[in-house]
Design a protein around this motif. Structure first.
Motif, PDB file in Angstrom:
ATOM      1  N   UNK A 201       0.741  -1.033   0.065  1.00 16.71           N
ATOM      2  CA  UNK A 201       0.218   0.005  -0.093  1.00 16.71           C
ATOM      3  C   UNK A 201       0.853   1.353   0.115  1.00 16.71           C
ATOM      4  N   UNK A 202       2.027   1.057   0.307  1.00 18.46           N
ATOM      5  CA  UNK A 202       2.914   2.301   0.194  1.00 18.46           C
ATOM      6  C   UNK A 202       3.657   2.544  -0.936  1.00 18.46           C
ATOM      7  N   UNK A 203       3.320   1.635  -1.998  1.00 19.89           N
ATOM      8  CA  UNK A 203       3.888   1.805  -3.316  1.00 19.89           C
ATOM      9  C   UNK A 203       3.516   3.311  -3.802  1.00 19.89           C
ATOM     10  N   UNK A 204       4.494   4.202  -3.984  1.00 20.13           N
ATOM     11  CA  UNK A 204       4.114   5.639  -4.783  1.00 20.13           C
ATOM     12  C   UNK A 204       3.358   5.596  -5.764  1.00 20.13           C
ATOM     13  N   UNK A 205       2.459   6.520  -5.863  1.00 18.27           N
ATOM     14  CA  UNK A 205       1.505   6.756  -7.095  1.00 18.27           C
ATOM     15  C   UNK A 205       0.409   5.702  -7.186  1.00 18.27           C
ATOM     16  N   UNK A 206       0.297   4.898  -6.221  1.00 12.51           N
ATOM     17  CA  UNK A 206      -0.658   4.039  -6.418  1.00 12.51           C
ATOM     18  C   UNK A 206      -1.912   4.046  -5.343  1.00 12.51           C
ATOM     19  N   UNK A 207      -3.102   3.919  -5.578  1.00 14.54           N
ATOM     20  CA  UNK A 207      -4.158   4.034  -4.733  1.00 14.54           C
ATOM     21  C   UNK A 207      -4.990   2.613  -4.747  1.00 14.54           C
ATOM     22  N   UNK A 208      -5.021   2.305  -3.626  1.00 15.66           N
ATOM     23  CA  UNK A 208      -5.956   1.022  -3.479  1.00 15.66           C
ATOM     24  C   UNK A 208      -7.022   1.111  -2.486  1.00 15.66           C
ATOM     25  N   UNK A 209      -8.407   1.160  -3.259  1.00 20.25           N
ATOM     26  CA  UNK A 209      -9.586   1.734  -2.510  1.00 20.25           C
ATOM     27  C   UNK A 209     -10.520   0.328  -2.007  1.00 20.25           C
ATOM     28  N   UNK A 210     -11.213   1.028  -1.208  1.00 21.29           N
ATOM     29  CA  UNK A 210     -12.380   0.036  -0.527  1.00 21.29           C
ATOM     30  C   UNK A 210     -13.577   0.734  -1.069  1.00 21.29           C
ATOM     31  N   UNK A 211     -14.270   0.103  -1.719  1.00 26.20           N
ATOM     32  CA  UNK A 211     -15.732   0.820  -2.112  1.00 26.20           C
ATOM     33  C   UNK A 211     -16.776   0.285  -0.894  1.00 26.20           C
ATOM     34  N   UNK A 212     -17.567   1.405  -0.695  1.00 26.83           N
ATOM     35  CA  UNK A 212     -18.684   0.954   0.376  1.00 26.83           C
ATOM     36  C   UNK A 212     -19.970   1.627  -0.001  1.00 26.83           C
ATOM     37  N   UNK A 213     -21.129   1.044   0.386  1.00 23.93           N
ATOM     38  CA  UNK A 213     -22.526   1.600   0.114  1.00 23.93           C
ATOM     39  C   UNK A 213     -23.187   1.352   1.438  1.00 23.93           C
ATOM     40  N   UNK A 214     -23.797   2.207   1.903  1.00 26.13           N
ATOM     41  CA  UNK A 214     -24.504   2.145   3.138  1.00 26.13           C
ATOM     42  C   UNK A 214     -23.474   1.682   4.256  1.00 26.13           C
ATOM     43  N   UNK A 215     -22.446   2.093   4.432  1.00 27.32           N
ATOM     44  CA  UNK A 215     -21.405   1.588   5.334  1.00 27.32           C
ATOM     45  C   UNK A 215     -20.862   0.231   5.124  1.00 27.32           C
ATOM     46  N   UNK A 216     -21.125  -0.462   4.184  1.00 28.98           N
ATOM     47  CA  UNK A 216     -20.866  -1.962   4.008  1.00 28.98           C
ATOM     48  C   UNK A 216     -19.992  -1.886   2.706  1.00 28.98           C
ATOM     49  N   UNK A 217     -18.867  -2.833   3.002  1.00 28.75           N
ATOM     50  CA  UNK A 217     -18.128  -2.915   1.632  1.00 28.75           C
ATOM     51  C   UNK A 217     -18.565  -3.690   0.693  1.00 28.75           C
ATOM     52  N   UNK A 218     -18.486  -3.043  -0.491  1.00 29.43           N
ATOM     53  CA  UNK A 218     -19.302  -3.903  -1.674  1.00 29.43           C
ATOM     54  C   UNK A 218     -18.046  -4.085  -2.870  1.00 29.43           C
ATOM     55  N   UNK A 219     -16.666  -3.823  -2.707  1.00 27.02           N
ATOM     56  CA  UNK A 219     -15.815  -3.891  -3.715  1.00 27.02           C
ATOM     57  C   UNK A 219     -14.411  -3.307  -3.507  1.00 27.02           C
ATOM     58  N   UNK A 220     -13.508  -3.384  -4.532  1.00 24.64           N
ATOM     59  CA  UNK A 220     -12.335  -2.602  -4.269  1.00 24.64           C
ATOM     60  C   UNK A 220     -11.878  -2.059  -5.650  1.00 24.64           C
ATOM     61  N   UNK A 221     -10.860  -1.052  -5.817  1.00 25.25           N
ATOM     62  CA  UNK A 221     -10.379  -0.626  -6.885  1.00 25.25           C
ATOM     63  C   UNK A 221      -9.005  -0.309  -6.726  1.00 25.25           C
ATOM     64  N   UNK A 222      -8.096  -0.410  -7.861  1.00 27.09           N
ATOM     65  CA  UNK A 222      -6.707  -0.273  -7.768  1.00 27.09           C
ATOM     66  C   UNK A 222      -6.296   0.677  -8.773  1.00 27.09           C
ATOM     67  N   UNK A 223      -5.710   1.642  -8.657  1.00 24.50           N
ATOM     68  CA  UNK A 223      -5.557   2.814  -9.590  1.00 24.50           C
ATOM     69  C   UNK A 223      -3.998   3.101  -9.466  1.00 24.50           C
ATOM     70  N   UNK A 224      -3.266   3.329 -10.590  1.00 27.12           N
ATOM     71  CA  UNK A 224      -1.812   3.913 -10.588  1.00 27.12           C
ATOM     72  C   UNK A 224      -2.107   5.412 -11.372  1.00 27.12           C
ATOM     73  N   UNK A 225      -1.635   6.318 -10.712  1.00 27.79           N
ATOM     74  CA  UNK A 225      -1.619   7.804 -11.157  1.00 27.79           C
ATOM     75  C   UNK A 225      -0.284   7.860 -11.747  1.00 27.79           C
ATOM     76  N   UNK A 226      -0.407   8.669 -13.126  1.00 31.71           N
ATOM     77  CA  UNK A 226       0.560   9.035 -13.738  1.00 31.71           C
ATOM     78  C   UNK A 226       1.460   8.132 -14.512  1.00 31.71           C
ATOM     79  N   UNK A 227       0.550   7.090 -14.680  1.00 33.85           N
ATOM     80  CA  UNK A 227       1.158   5.736 -15.490  1.00 33.85           C
ATOM     81  C   UNK A 227       1.526   6.348 -16.818  1.00 33.85           C
ATOM     82  N   UNK A 228       0.886   7.383 -17.457  1.00 33.11           N
ATOM     83  CA  UNK A 228       1.189   7.933 -18.867  1.00 33.11           C
ATOM     84  C   UNK A 228       1.164   9.500 -18.569  1.00 33.11           C
ATOM     85  N   UNK A 229       1.595  10.282 -18.959  1.00 31.24           N
ATOM     86  CA  UNK A 229       1.560  11.726 -18.646  1.00 31.24           C
ATOM     87  C   UNK A 229      -0.191  12.112 -18.808  1.00 31.24           C
ATOM     88  N   UNK A 230      -0.624  12.495 -17.762  1.00 32.98           N
ATOM     89  CA  UNK A 230      -2.144  12.883 -17.496  1.00 32.98           C
ATOM     90  C   UNK A 230      -3.007  11.652 -17.397  1.00 32.98           C
TER      91      UNK A 230
END
Length: 308
Positions: A201-230
């Motif tokens: 989780x400490x890897x730079x420029x990466x975001x790992x998300x927990x998605x919630x609805x009504x306070x309950x986890x419903x899924x996850x997402x993993x994004x890398x920012x600046x993978x290419x310019x913009x």
């Protein structure tokens, strides 16, 4: 008679190929800098390719570029370019070049043959299975309201289970697409995760998300920012099976778009494996266009046409 001859001087072909490299990316909305980055990997490998000139009765009608290389422990062939000059299109030269490439690669021990498509090819590669697609969308604003879905950073306690599940899903997606065997896919998954998340989780420029609805986890997402310019790259977007069919897929994508915008990027792109029609339909409905499509065919393919 259609003939194929290996080029010694490839300068004219290479100049034309490099001219064509950027077009599909800029047409999809990538900046010039991002398109150049996408083209860099291909340009760096050109020296390993074999390029053949296609002729008919001594007249050049096009080119085909091929390669056989190790891919996760298996010899695999690639058609990197198949170009018939405009005055000669639609006369069967494309099919002849495809057949020549199949035979050339099979004769050199390739067990499969792949091609990267960036524009419609008609029915030329209909016999090749779709193994994956690169989808992208410019995100001046998220496509939809969040619809009750919120996103928060994943905690260290949640990470090990997510990593194990994500790896298993990655392997399953590759195998389902037909791109690799389970053993090959497992080796690829281990290498990819060690490379992409060396610090978790400490890897730079990466975001790992927990998605919630009504306070309950419903899924996850993993994004890398600046993978290419913009450009933010979405490595995964997952909604738990019991929460599917409720519109959370689109809402989760909107959450990812907001995170990408907050990181300073204006485009989000994903790779979706072949066979995942649900994800493909979701991306299409959300306005994510196909930038590249990868297809492959097992070899030998019953072709004994000569490869020069």
């Amino acid at each position: 008679m259609t003939a194929f001859s290996i080029l010694e001087d490839r300068s004219a072909w290479q100049k034309d190929f490099e001219r064509r490299l950027h077009a599909p990316y800029t047409a999809a909305g990538f900046s010039v800098a991002a398109a150049e980055r996408l083209a860099e990997d291909l340009r760096a490998r050109i020296g390993d390719w074999t390029v053949a000139e296609i002729t008919d009765a001594g007249t050049r009608v096009g080119h085909v570029a091929v390669e056989v290389a190790d891919d996760n422990g298996v010899l695999a062939g690639s058609i990197h370019d198949l170009r018939v000059d405009t005055p000669h299109t639609g006369r069967g030269y494309e099919q002849a070049a495809r057949d020549w490439a199949e035979a050339w690669c099979a004769e050199r021990g390739a067990r499969r043959l792949g091609i990267r498509l960036t524009e419609p090819a008609g029915d030329l590669f209909d016999g090749y299975g779709v193994r994956g697609q690169l989808r992208a969308r410019t995100i001046g604003s998220p496509s939809e309201p969040l619809g009750g879905v919120t996103a928060r950073p994943m905690t260290p306690a949640e990470y090990p289970a997510w990593r194990a599940s994500e790896t298993a899903g990655y392997v399953a997606g590759i195998v389902r697409s037909g791109a690799l065997t389970p053993e090959e896919a497992a080796r690829k998954a281990d290498r990819d995760f060690e490379k992409l998340l060396p610090q978790g989780l400490e890897t730079p420029d990466n975001t790992v998300l927990v998605l919630e609805a009504a306070g309950e986890p419903i899924g996850t997402g993993w994004l890398r920012h600046g993978h290419l310019p913009g450009v933010t790259y979405g490595y995964s977007l997952y909604v738990q099976e019991r929460h599917r069919g409720k519109g959370y897929g689109r809402a989760a994508m909107a959450a990812g778009e907001q995170v990408a915008l907050a990181a300073g990027d204006s485009m989000l792109m994903f790779t979706v494996w072949g066979g995942n029609e649900v994800a493909m339909n979701l991306y299409t409905s959300a306005g994510y266009r196909v930038v590249e499509e990868w297809r492959s065919l097992d070899l030998p393919h019953g072709s004994s046409r000569g490869a020069a």
